[in-house]
Design a protein around this motif. Sequence first.
Motif, short mmCIF file in Angstrom:
data_model
loop_
_atom_site.label_atom_id
_atom_site.label_comp_id
_atom_site.label_asym_id
_atom_site.label_seq_id
_atom_site.Cartn_x
_atom_site.Cartn_y
_atom_site.Cartn_z
N SER A 1 0.83 -1.22 0.00
CA SER A 1 0.00 0.00 0.00
C SER A 1 0.86 1.26 0.00
CB SER A 1 -0.93 0.01 1.21
OG SER A 1 -0.21 0.13 2.43
N THR B 1 -2.09 3.79 -7.56
CA THR B 1 -3.44 3.59 -8.05
C THR B 1 -4.40 3.70 -6.88
OG1 THR B 1 -2.65 2.09 -9.78
CG2 THR B 1 -4.99 1.94 -9.21
N ASP B 2 -5.54 4.31 -7.11
CA ASP B 2 -6.53 4.50 -6.05
C ASP B 2 -7.27 3.19 -5.82
OD1 ASP B 2 -8.21 5.50 -4.15
OD2 ASP B 2 -9.49 6.61 -5.55
N ILE B 3 -6.77 2.41 -4.87
CA ILE B 3 -7.41 1.13 -4.55
C ILE B 3 -7.21 0.86 -3.06
CG2 ILE B 3 -5.31 -0.14 -5.21
CD1 ILE B 3 -7.10 -2.50 -5.93
N ASN B 4 -8.24 0.37 -2.42
CA ASN B 4 -8.19 0.03 -1.00
C ASN B 4 -7.89 -1.46 -0.86
OD1 ASN B 4 -8.49 -0.35 1.72
ND2 ASN B 4 -10.59 0.47 1.84
#
Length: 445
Positions: free
Chosen positions: A210, A215-218
């Motif tokens: 993380s 990249t916008d990812i959870n």
Amino acid sequence: MKGLTMAVKAGPRIQAALTATARPTLFSAASASVLKSQHVRCASGASAGDLKKTPLYDFHLANGGKLVPFAGYSLPVQYDGVSLSQSHKFTRSNASLFDVSHMVQHIFKGPDAAAFLEKVTPSDWKSQGLMQSKLTTFLWPGTGGIVDDSVVTRLGEDEYYVVTNGACLDKDTKYFDEELGKFGANLEWTVLADSGLVALQGPQSAEILSELLATDINLNELYFGNSAFVELKLPDGSKTHPILISRGGYTGEDGFELSFNGKLYPAFETTTPTIKALLAKAGPERLQLAGLGSRDSLRLEAGMCLYGHDLDDTTTPVEAGLSWIIPPARRQTGGFHGSEVIVPQLTPKSKGGSGVTRRRVGLVVEGAPAREGVEIHRDGEKIGTVTSGAPSPSIGKNIAMGYVRDGLHKAGTEVDVLIRGKKRKGVVTKMPFVPAKYWKAPTPA
């Protein structure tokens, strides 16, 4: 192999096109000379020809990797200054990076891709969710024996990403070529050579990954068996090309497999900078390199099979304790290779089915470790054979996996294991030996 590309489209007859290029623009298959040199046994035998190199070969040498032949490649078994046990325990408590680029990556794409996969495996692919993966087995027609085990991910409506064992390259390539020819469908198969595949494994894996995400990812919402395309940040401020990350692995720990696409990008040039960035960001107290030795002991503790040892062409999924990969609908409809053998095996003889005569089990063995090939006895009679065995760094006992006669497979059954002519007490034990720590979706209330 670098620069050779092959795309195979199934129709009435198999068609192949080979194109030499300076930089691959398609996923490449291995040349005939490489295929021919593979060891017959789909395990850790060395290639008879020159060993192939992964994108991280030079990086391993520069970082003290002790390279050995494995599946036709030169791969690190461990690294200078770190014992196998230390590397194993570090993975369980922190995180480790494993080079698994010897695994073969494939793409099956086309309107009939799901139908083909449902013919050669017992799994359901038409209802598989997008960017979701699961374990399956490719099967021989008629016998239901396991050609190879594999993880398959649905990337698109008619596109599937398949990872198979590197040492089975020759056999698997022939198998797919022949089965596609017989299937006669509108389907394209490509083999992803010149690509990289790295496993990031351990409880700190998600935190480390993380910290480099561009990249916008959870990741908290990317559960075990889910995949995504992401870009990672490099130290110079640039970003990597899109990398396919799949949550899962071969250790029983939380983790990810990172696939570097050799079709669209120069994976031999991009894999190493990404691994360096991960190591630099995490620091040695959180992330270290690990080799084949600790990978094997970790997978054994996790109760996972190694093809050529715990699975082979004569073993069915039911005998191997893999019945769970066959969903209820497929048990009813059949239609997959070997279903006429496998479906009756799912029901014991006592309930009207054919059952099985042997079952895969775990063992805890007293005294010396029980290695592959060791006989398992009970009351002076041979009842089975060990297929994998080693000391367990996590629980401090000798553990093993093998097959025993049906009826003697229940946990707690005491047996004798013949090690160098001496009887050692063994106890059938449930697997995994160490509880799995996969990051799974919360159970609905």
